[in-house]
Scaffold this active site. Structure first.
Site, mmCIF file in Angstrom:
data_model
loop_
_atom_site.group_PDB
_atom_site.id
_atom_site.type_symbol
_atom_site.label_atom_id
_atom_site.label_comp_id
_atom_site.label_asym_id
_atom_site.label_seq_id
_atom_site.Cartn_x
_atom_site.Cartn_y
_atom_site.Cartn_z
ATOM 1 N N ASP A 73 0.850 -1.184 0.000
ATOM 2 C CA ASP A 73 0.000 0.000 0.000
ATOM 3 C C ASP A 73 0.891 1.240 0.000
ATOM 4 O OD1 ASP A 73 -2.380 -1.431 0.108
ATOM 5 O OD2 ASP A 73 -2.309 -1.578 2.285
ATOM 6 N N ASP A 462 -4.438 -3.175 5.581
ATOM 7 C CA ASP A 462 -4.798 -2.724 6.929
ATOM 8 C C ASP A 462 -6.299 -2.752 7.197
ATOM 9 O OD1 ASP A 462 -5.579 -0.706 5.276
ATOM 10 O OD2 ASP A 462 -4.375 0.869 6.206
ATOM 11 N N ASP A 466 -9.182 -6.280 3.342
ATOM 12 C CA ASP A 466 -7.872 -6.748 2.869
ATOM 13 C C ASP A 466 -7.550 -8.157 3.363
ATOM 14 O OD1 ASP A 466 -7.241 -4.422 1.481
ATOM 15 O OD2 ASP A 466 -6.407 -3.450 3.254
#
Length: 721
Positions: A73, A462, A466
């Site tokens: 990310d 997070d 996910d």
């Protein structure tokens, strides 16, 4: 007496051969290996925790060293996670916002859209006063504040130095979404604070942000219309929604907000938003996104009463477009070096973000993920909307195949279609380094594609959504600031959320695997030599050079202690300059197997020669059988010869332990005495062996007798009490 039988022993031959079999079994099995492997992995987990990487699954420590691609990310991992508003745009005017972090200090002043100089003009303070007086930005920043849950307050932060001394400092601390914190700080700079406008507005409905809608919305009741305080946020919606008692506020992805807007607020009036207006707004979004800024848009809609349908579908339509907020999340200073280190180690890095494509590409160029200004970057970065259709198709086809109930031809047809789509997706992911406008389910498509290509994939995440991608990857990495669901699905948790910690963990994983290889190499080379020594001696008609208890002693001291020291060995130079190890690769390479064979040959030969010399020296015969000496004298001579073999094996194995410390370079390059634990292990092994070899048997017998007397005495006392 038969080959290999002891002529001085009164034990039957079958018992003597049983002892030989036990000796071979003990010699063949390295008893210290399970302990060393467990300790190596446990120590690796401890070291990773010290580097802010908490490993939840022991086996993941070794897998990390084989990682070939990191899917990471952006926000908080590649960047600092502290968003700061730097631009605000209302129709016809762009504003520059100064200041850093969560401290509500800085200027907001008009700037030219073409130059956008970061250096504030000399009259910035005067321009800022004009902005606050005119209240041009009050509706935008107040709307953003009301449509957010984050807070920023002055609080106490406790930090510890290397010596554990705590220091308490006053700092502005943010709670909630990082982007929303930036909105709160920007509003505060123009004098709009939540506690001051709280009496004027009451939230009635909230539709939380979702990754599918890319926006959130609230319905707020307007309690006070006249601004009786100094806050410009009270009454700021009057020119926009008129006498409406309620205002719906929607904030989110600019393309979504602009697409759902029918009017625009400009020059103090609400006018219809034409297609040309929408194109102009989107062009401004692209201009800001190209500067690596995260852009949010805001729109409102007035209501006279609470609508019967206050869902997101109802509130987030027919909006009046107000403007844009552009924030920057500075890159972590260590990220560029970490990406370069990963590339040198043969580990690719791809960025997955919800940002606009232009923003994502600009950030990727800033951190060195993409070469700056390279025209080929157009193909290396993609909008995940171009991948989503195939991803959904793969999910549907896999579900149909799993559900069953299909004929053989239908299965073959679906498999063929599945293969075609997979090939199309794999072709895209092979060239792509940056994925923009990504949703959680896109991560599953991406990681599955990399796994099909033979990659060992590491995926970060997070959020709750996910979790599936984290479980699907070889290594799932959750953020320490993430949700409990993500942490529960992950193999590793980044306590500091930093990308550099992943690279450090990969290095630690490689070091651990290298150390496991070292002590396996060491233990096998010594144990195999012991097996061949016993076998050859028996075939030659000699007594076993080693008894079971002697072999066990060697395995637990001379083998075990140095093997544990090898598990604590530091990383060899250049360990991050080599490619990742394939998961299918055997633990011992051909060169190591060759090394074991050579060392076994020489160690066996030296020990066998020493044993025969010892027998000749102590018994007068090469096979320990001499009619001129009595049985007790012969047996004593055999034991002396066995002791000579034990001492030689101890010397050779401890020397072998030093040479096993380095597989890629010379032990002199690493430093012969750089591993303190190895010095302790060698010293302890030598001292214990000398102690056992030179301590008279009578002392051991006396010790066991004293121990027996003490046990009887304690038993009597226990019974009497």
């Amino acid at each position: 007496t038969g080959r290999g039988a002891d002529p001085t022993s009164s034990d039957p031959i079958w018992l003597q051969m049983l002892l030989v079999a036990v000796s071979l079994t003990v010699a063949a099995v390295p008893e210290g290996l399970p302990v060393c492997v467990t300790m190596s992995l446990a120590i690796g987990m401890r070291n990773m925790t010290a580097k802010q990487a908490l490993v939840r699954k022991l086996a993941s420590v070794e897998t990390l060293g084989s990682t070939t691609i990191i899917c990471t990310d952006k926000t908080g991992t590649l960047t600092c996670g502290k968003m700061t508003t730097v631009r605000v745009w209302r129709w016809g005017q762009l504003y520059r916002v100064t200041g850093q972090g969560y401290k509500p200090e800085g200027f907001i002043y008009p700037c030219d859209e073409k130059t956008q100089s970061d250096d504030p003009p000399n009259n910035a303070a005067a321009l800022f006063k004009d902005v606050k007086r005119d209240g041009d930005l009050a509706p935008i920043l107040t709307g953003f504040l009301l449509c957010s849950d984050a807070t920023v307050e002055l609080g106490e932060v406790v930090t510890k130095n290397d010596k554990g001394v705590e220091t308490v400092t006053k700092e502005w601390v943010g709670i909630g979404n990082a982007t929303e914190r930036a909105l709160v700080v920007a509003a505060r700079k123009v004098g709009v604070e939540r506690k001051e406008i709280a009496p004027a507005y009451k939230e009635e409905v909230q539709n939380p942000f979702s990754s599918q809608r890319k926006m959130m919305s609230v319905l707020v009741r307007i309690i006070e219309r006249e601004n009786k305080s100094a806050s410009p946020g009270i009454g700021c919606f009057n020119p926009i929604v008129g006498d409406c008692a309620y205002v719906a506020i929607a904030k989110g992805a600019p393309n979504r907000i602009i697409d759902r807007s029918t009017h625009v607020y400009r020059e103090g009036k609400v006018v219809e938003m034409s297609k040309a207006d929408k194109d102009h707004a989107l062009a401004t979004v692209n201009m800001l996104s190209g500067q690596a800024l995260r852009v949010l848009a805001i729109g409102v809609h007035g209501y006279n009463s609470v609508p019967e349908d206050a869902s997101d579908t109802a509130l987030e339509r027919d909006l009046i477009f107000l403007g844009l907020n552009a924030a920057i999340d500075p890159e972590r200073p260590e990220v560029k070096i970490a990406i370069k280190r990963a590339a040198n180690a043969g580990v690719s890095t791809v960025m997955i973000t919800g940002d606009y494509l232009a923003t994502a590409r600009a950030i990727a160029e800033n951190i060195g993920l993409l070469p700056k200004g390279d025209p080929a970057n157009e193909t290396r970065a993609m909008d995940c909307r171009g991948l989503r259709k195939d991803g959904d198709a793969l999910t549907t086809l896999n579900k149909r195949l799993k559900d069953g109930g299909l004929s053989a031809p239908e299965k073959e047809e679906l498999k063929a279609e599945l293969k075609v789509i997979q090939g199309r997706v794999d072709k895209i992911t092979k060239r792509t380094r940056v994925y923009a406008r990504a949703e959680p389910f896109d991560k599953i498509t991406i990681v599955e594609s990399y796994k099909r290509q033979g990659h060992v994939a590491c995926m970060t995440g997070d959020g709750v959504n996910d979790a599936a991608a984290l479980q699907g990857a070889h290594i799932g990495v959750a953020m320490g600031s993430g949700t409990d669901v993500a942490k529960g699905a992950a193999d590793m948790i980044l306590l500091d959320d930093s990308f550099a910690t992943i690279v450090a963990a990969i290095e630690e994983g490689r070091k651990i695997y290298s150390n496991i290889t070292k002590f396996v190499f060491f233990l096998l080379s010594t144990n195999v030599a012991e097996v061949f020594l016993i076998l050859i001696a028996i075939f030659m008609g000699l007594q076993s050079p080693l008894s079971p208890i002697q072999i066990l002693w060697l395995n637990l001291t001379t083998d075990g202690a140095p093997a544990i020291a090898l598990a604590l060995e530091k990383a060899e130079p250049g360990i991050m300059d080599e490619g990742p190890r394939p998961l299918s690769e055997p633990i011992l390479e051909k060169i190591q197997i060759t090394g074991i064979s050579i060392q076994t040959f020489f160690e066996t030969a030296f020990c066998l020669i020493t044993y025969i010399v010892g027998l000749i020296w102590n018994t007068g015969s090469w096979n320990g059988q001499n009619n001129d000496k009595d049985d007790d004298e012969l047996q004593d001579g055999v034991r002396r010869a066995q002791t000579m073999v034990i001492y030689l094996i101890v010397f050779l194995e401890l020397l072998r332990a030093y040479t096993s410390r380095a597989l890629r370079t010379s032990v002199f390059t690493m430093g012969v005495f750089s591993n303190t634990f190895m010095q302790y292990a060698v010293a302890a092994s030598v001292l214990l062996t000398l102690f056992v070899g030179h301590t008279p048997v009578c002392i051991f017998k006396l010790f066991f007798k004293i121990k027996k007397i003490i046990c009887i005495y304690l038993t009597i006392i226990h019974v009497n009490t």
